[in-house]
Design a protein around this motif. Structure first.
Motif, short mmCIF file in Angstrom:
data_model
loop_
_atom_site.label_atom_id
_atom_site.label_comp_id
_atom_site.label_asym_id
_atom_site.label_seq_id
_atom_site.Cartn_x
_atom_site.Cartn_y
_atom_site.Cartn_z
N GLY A 185 0.83 -1.19 0.00
CA GLY A 185 0.00 0.00 0.00
C GLY A 185 0.86 1.24 0.00
O GLY A 185 2.01 1.22 0.46
N LEU A 186 0.31 2.34 -0.53
CA LEU A 186 1.03 3.62 -0.59
C LEU A 186 0.12 4.76 -0.16
O LEU A 186 -1.06 4.79 -0.51
CB LEU A 186 1.50 3.92 -2.02
CG LEU A 186 2.67 3.13 -2.61
CD1 LEU A 186 2.80 3.44 -4.10
CD2 LEU A 186 3.97 3.48 -1.88
N VAL A 187 0.69 5.71 0.59
CA VAL A 187 0.03 6.98 0.87
C VAL A 187 1.01 8.07 0.48
O VAL A 187 2.12 8.14 1.01
CB VAL A 187 -0.36 7.11 2.35
CG1 VAL A 187 -1.00 8.49 2.60
CG2 VAL A 187 -1.32 6.01 2.76
N LEU A 188 0.61 8.91 -0.47
CA LEU A 188 1.47 9.99 -0.97
C LEU A 188 0.89 11.33 -0.52
O LEU A 188 -0.21 11.70 -0.93
CB LEU A 188 1.57 9.94 -2.49
CG LEU A 188 1.94 8.58 -3.11
CD1 LEU A 188 2.04 8.70 -4.62
CD2 LEU A 188 3.23 8.04 -2.52
N MET A 189 1.63 12.03 0.32
CA MET A 189 1.16 13.31 0.87
C MET A 189 1.87 14.46 0.16
O MET A 189 3.01 14.78 0.43
CB MET A 189 1.44 13.35 2.38
CG MET A 189 0.64 12.31 3.16
SD MET A 189 1.11 12.19 4.91
CE MET A 189 2.60 11.17 4.79
N ASP A 190 1.17 15.05 -0.81
CA ASP A 190 1.72 16.12 -1.65
C ASP A 190 3.10 15.70 -2.19
O ASP A 190 4.08 16.45 -2.11
CB ASP A 190 1.81 17.43 -0.88
CG ASP A 190 1.30 18.61 -1.70
OD1 ASP A 190 0.40 18.40 -2.53
OD2 ASP A 190 1.79 19.73 -1.51
N ALA A 191 3.15 14.49 -2.72
CA ALA A 191 4.40 13.94 -3.24
C ALA A 191 4.93 14.80 -4.39
O ALA A 191 4.17 15.36 -5.18
CB ALA A 191 4.19 12.51 -3.72
N THR A 192 6.24 14.89 -4.47
CA THR A 192 6.89 15.52 -5.62
C THR A 192 6.33 14.89 -6.89
O THR A 192 6.23 13.67 -7.00
CB THR A 192 8.41 15.28 -5.57
OG1 THR A 192 8.91 15.79 -4.35
CG2 THR A 192 9.10 15.94 -6.72
N ILE A 193 5.95 15.72 -7.84
CA ILE A 193 5.27 15.21 -9.03
C ILE A 193 6.25 14.47 -9.95
O ILE A 193 7.46 14.68 -9.88
CB ILE A 193 4.54 16.34 -9.78
CG1 ILE A 193 5.52 17.41 -10.27
CG2 ILE A 193 3.46 16.94 -8.88
CD1 ILE A 193 4.85 18.50 -11.10
N PRO A 194 5.74 13.58 -10.81
CA PRO A 194 6.61 12.72 -11.62
C PRO A 194 7.52 13.45 -12.59
O PRO A 194 8.57 12.93 -12.97
CB PRO A 194 5.62 11.84 -12.39
CG PRO A 194 4.37 11.85 -11.57
CD PRO A 194 4.32 13.22 -10.96
N ALA A 195 7.14 14.65 -13.02
CA ALA A 195 7.95 15.41 -13.99
C ALA A 195 8.04 16.87 -13.54
O ALA A 195 7.55 17.77 -14.22
CB ALA A 195 7.36 15.29 -15.39
N LEU A 196 8.70 17.10 -12.41
CA LEU A 196 8.76 18.45 -11.84
C LEU A 196 9.60 19.41 -12.68
O LEU A 196 9.25 20.57 -12.85
CB LEU A 196 9.31 18.40 -10.42
CG LEU A 196 9.44 19.74 -9.69
CD1 LEU A 196 8.10 20.46 -9.64
CD2 LEU A 196 9.98 19.54 -8.28
#
Length: 318
Positions: A185-196
């Motif tokens: 399972g994953l929880v992403l909290m305002d994760a850095t976007i895939p192509a910043l």
């Protein structure tokens, strides 16, 4: 660099997203979190208990059972880890991953609360907190090797739910597709976007001046490894991690300090969060109302609910 830029909420976002290139970022983060809720700064004294090894798929048994903070050796480096709570049968261990420029103490509040229902751990990546410095530029593969070594020691063969903020979320999302037997399972909290890098180039054009231009250049430099972890934040497509439960939580508002480009930055960020949905057919994106980049500080209730839901789903589907 302009002192105002260093202390704006927008600079905080991109420092956290990309790895804390701006001097004083850690101070901004610490000041931001304390009024919101009480964060436990210390853990209980280390109680060294080595779990009995069992035969299992990885051959690492149940991991080291200890409460508190300790240094472990991983791939020739000293890595600072913290664990609390008791292992619950069939329930994944939650591993919290802080953002760039942050140590594990920024996750202490979540860890303390979650530990009442099960085993929770966190760690300082190389270049952060009390862990060793990296030997040079790090890629996702390098960070993945360290994470694997940490999990082998503290979790063993048990399944895990990775819950990451900002850069921690980015690393968790890149790690999961290659470790489907372990990450449930994953929880992403305002994760850095895939192509910043591509996103910031589009949202703030090269013709920009003033604070916006500084922010653009700073973000690109940080993505190229000018951050405490010397971590290369590369743009790349999102790969599937199977049908694991994934919760993606984005901030509500963060870009008001650069009004000319704020709407474009918000679109960039929102679109990037949607891209993470490709991790799983069981993924969902939501917005934490009233939250800036530090969702687990501004809205700990939202973060806790998401982690508990994902952990429960991962437990029930095993």
């Amino acid at each position: 660099m302009n002192r105002t830029l260093k202390t704006t909420a927008l600079a905080t976002t991109f420092c956290a997203v990309a790895g804390a290139a701006v001097a004083g970022y850690g101070q901004v983060a610490a000041q931001a979190q304390e009024p919101s809720w009480t964060v436990a700064r210390t853990q209980a004294q280390v109680q060294a208990q080595t779990a009995a090894a069992t035969s299992a798929r990885h051959g690492h048994g149940q991991g080291d059972a200890f409460t508190g903070t300790r240094k472990i050796r991983v791939d020739g480096h000293s890595v600072n880890v913290s664990c609390s709570g008791r292992t619950v049968a069939r329930k994944p261990v939650v591993v919290l991953m802080a953002g760039g420029g942050d140590g594990l103490e920024t996750m202490a509040g979540l860890q303390q609360t979650l530990s009442h229902q099960g085993r929770v751990c966190s760690y300082d990546r190389l270049g952060e907190g009390a862990s060793d410095q990296p030997n040079g530029i790090q890629t996702v593969d390098d960070s993945g090797r360290i994470l694997t070594g940490v999990l082998d020691r503290i979790v063993g063969d048990r399944p895990v739910v990775l819950a990451g903020h900002s850069l921690g979320g980015y690393i968790a999302a890149r790690y999961a597709p290659d470790h489907r037997d372990r990450v449930t399972g994953l929880v992403l909290m305002d994760a850095t976007i895939p192509a910043l890098t591509a996103g910031i180039r589009k949202a703030i054009p090269e013709s920009a001046t003033g604070m916006a231009a500084e922010l653009r250049d700073q973000t690109i430099a940080v993505n190229e490894g000018q951050n405490p972890e010397q971590f290369l934040i590369a743009d790349a497509p999102v790969r599937s991690a199977g049908r694991i439960p994934v919760r993606i939580i984005k901030h509500e508002s963060q870009f008001s300090e650069v009004p000319d480009y704020g709407p474009a930055l918000e679109r960039m960020w929102a679109e990037g969060q949607q891209e993470w949905r490709a991790l799983s057919a069981r993924s969902r994106v939501s917005t934490a109302a009233g939250s800036g980049h530090y969702i687990h500080v501004d809205r700990p209730d939202v973060a806790l609910k998401a982690i508990r839901q994902v952990t429960a789903q991962a437990t029930n589907h095993r």
